[in-house]
Scaffold this motif. Structure first.
Motif, PDB file in Angstrom:
ATOM      1  N   LEU A  15       2.523  49.328  79.307  1.00  0.00           N
ATOM      2  CA  LEU A  15       3.372  50.505  79.066  1.00  0.00           C
ATOM      3  C   LEU A  15       4.763  50.336  79.683  1.00  0.00           C
ATOM      4  CD1 LEU A  15       0.781  53.405  79.618  1.00  0.00           C
ATOM      5  CD2 LEU A  15       1.754  52.600  77.457  1.00  0.00           C
ATOM      6  N   GLY A  16       4.769  49.799  80.901  1.00  0.00           N
ATOM      7  CA  GLY A  16       6.064  49.573  81.549  1.00  0.00           C
ATOM      8  C   GLY A  16       6.914  48.578  80.795  1.00  0.00           C
ATOM      9  N   GLY A  18       6.744  47.885  77.653  1.00  0.00           N
ATOM     10  CA  GLY A  18       7.196  48.509  76.392  1.00  0.00           C
ATOM     11  C   GLY A  18       8.378  49.435  76.626  1.00  0.00           C
ATOM     12  N   ALA A  19       8.311  50.191  77.735  1.00  0.00           N
ATOM     13  CA  ALA A  19       9.437  51.101  78.027  1.00  0.00           C
ATOM     14  C   ALA A  19      10.703  50.326  78.296  1.00  0.00           C
ATOM     15  CB  ALA A  19       9.077  51.996  79.213  1.00  0.00           C
ATOM     16  N   VAL A  20      10.554  49.195  79.023  1.00  0.00           N
ATOM     17  CA  VAL A  20      11.754  48.376  79.304  1.00  0.00           C
ATOM     18  C   VAL A  20      12.313  47.793  78.017  1.00  0.00           C
ATOM     19  CG1 VAL A  20      12.535  46.263  80.424  1.00  0.00           C
ATOM     20  CG2 VAL A  20      11.062  47.872  81.659  1.00  0.00           C
ATOM     21  N   ILE A  22      12.032  49.036  75.000  1.00  0.00           N
ATOM     22  CA  ILE A  22      12.674  50.127  74.227  1.00  0.00           C
ATOM     23  C   ILE A  22      14.038  50.467  74.802  1.00  0.00           C
ATOM     24  CG2 ILE A  22      12.504  52.562  73.636  1.00  0.00           C
ATOM     25  CD1 ILE A  22       9.452  52.166  73.430  1.00  0.00           C
ATOM     26  N   ALA A  23      14.133  50.513  76.139  1.00  0.00           N
ATOM     27  CA  ALA A  23      15.426  50.816  76.776  1.00  0.00           C
ATOM     28  C   ALA A  23      16.448  49.738  76.459  1.00  0.00           C
ATOM     29  CB  ALA A  23      15.223  50.957  78.280  1.00  0.00           C
ATOM     30  N   TRP A  27      19.833  50.252  74.439  1.00  0.00           N
ATOM     31  CA  TRP A  27      21.098  49.868  75.081  1.00  0.00           C
ATOM     32  C   TRP A  27      21.891  48.905  74.209  1.00  0.00           C
ATOM     33  CZ3 TRP A  27      22.501  45.088  77.582  1.00  0.00           C
ATOM     34  CH2 TRP A  27      23.718  45.158  78.287  1.00  0.00           C
TER      35      TRP A  27
END
Length: 313
Positions: A15-16, A18-20, A22-23, A27
């Motif tokens: 999950l972490g 994936g969030a990175v 996506i960010a 960006w």
């Protein structure tokens, strides 16, 4: 011996990650390190902004420098619309920069055009309590055409009303009567053409004679003017002579008074003495005539008469 797998830790890691990812994608999509900075500007339009949408381009002399950030109706004055622009930082928006709404091609899609901005003008900054710098606005071409057409239509309507008033039944009847009268006058003039021609010829002769008489009258007027000047000069000389005569009369009057007061008594006394002298001369003449010797020997005494004595009484 089985290896124990920590599914919770694996799930958290996925999950972490994936969030990175996506960010990072967001960006990169927004420009990343090359993302541009924008400044917000305000413009207040007094006309309709139909066809203008959020994110519509903002161009400066044809170059895209930003976009429309927000469109809101002014709650204090519904005749105005508040526009917020996001314009690239460093764009030379000056105090004399003008905002004009334009449409692109035949599609009618509106955009914002910035123009003006002289080199000597200072940069535009926020004034007073306004949070954003406010750019001046100018009516769009559509608004100007609408104003012109409205004015033209109003004038056409007024002209139409005036024409209708002129072409009223009463005026039409008056026009017909006037045309009939003009026709009668024209026929009368045509019937008396010869008399009119003769009258014009006589009038030309009269004008010619009048011109000659005017020329002679001008000469006569000049002569009268010269005569008047001569009379005026003579009057001036007579006035001067009268003044001199008055002075002479005053002098003569003074001399006459002096003569009457001093000379007349002496003259009367002289005349008396002359009368006495004349009498004496007359007696002397008589005596000389009777006795001429008396001038040499003196007077002879008169003989004493009878009964008289020679002694004086």
């Amino acid at each position: 011996m089985e290896t124990k797998v920590n599914y919770a830790l694996i799930g958290a890691f996925v999950l972490g990650l994936g969030a990175v990812l996506i960010a990072i994608l967001l960006w990169l999509a927004s420009g990343g390190a090359w993302q541009k900075k924008y400044d917000t500007y305000l413009a207040v339009e007094d006309e309709s902004v139909a066809g203008l949408n959020v994110d519509a381009p903002v161009k400066y002399n044809g170059v895209t420098v930003g976009k429309v950030q927000d469109i809101q109706l002014d709650t204090t004055n519904p005749q105005r619309v508040n526009l917020l622009f996001s314009i690239e930082h460093g764009t030379p928006v000056k105090q004399d920069t003008i905002v004009v709404l334009k449409t692109q091609g035949l599609t009618g899609i509106a955009y914002v055009e910035l123009s003006g901005g002289s080199a000597a003008s200072p940069m535009l900054v926020a004034q007073g309590d306004t949070p954003y710098p406010q750019i001046q606005t100018k009516p769009s071409l559509a608004a100007r055409l609408e104003n012109v057409l409205t004015s033209v239509l109003a004038k056409l309507d007024s002209t139409s009303n005036n024409i209708n008033a002129i072409l009223s039944p009463e005026n039409q009847a008056a026009f017909r009567n006037a045309l009939a009268d003009i026709a009668v006058v024209t026929r009368t003039l045509a019937a008396r053409k010869d008399s009119i021609d003769s009258g014009l010829a006589d009038g030309a002769t009269t004008l010619k004679n009048t011109a000659q008489a005017s020329a002679k009258l001008s000469d006569l007027t000049d002569r009268v003017a010269r005569a008047a000047d001569s009379v005026n000069t003579m009057g001036t000389e007579v006035a001067k002579t009268s003044v001199s005569a008055g002075k002479t009369v005053d002098v003569i009057g003074s001399d006459v008074r002096h003569f009457s007061a001093e000379t007349l008594p002496e003259l009367e006394r002289l005349l008396g003495e002359l009368s006495t002298l004349s009498g004496s001369l007359r007696q002397l003449t008589d005596q000389t005539r009777r006795d001429p010797r008396g001038l040499i020997f003196g007077r002879t005494p008169v003989p004493v008469g009878p009964g008289e004595t020679g002694e004086p009484r």
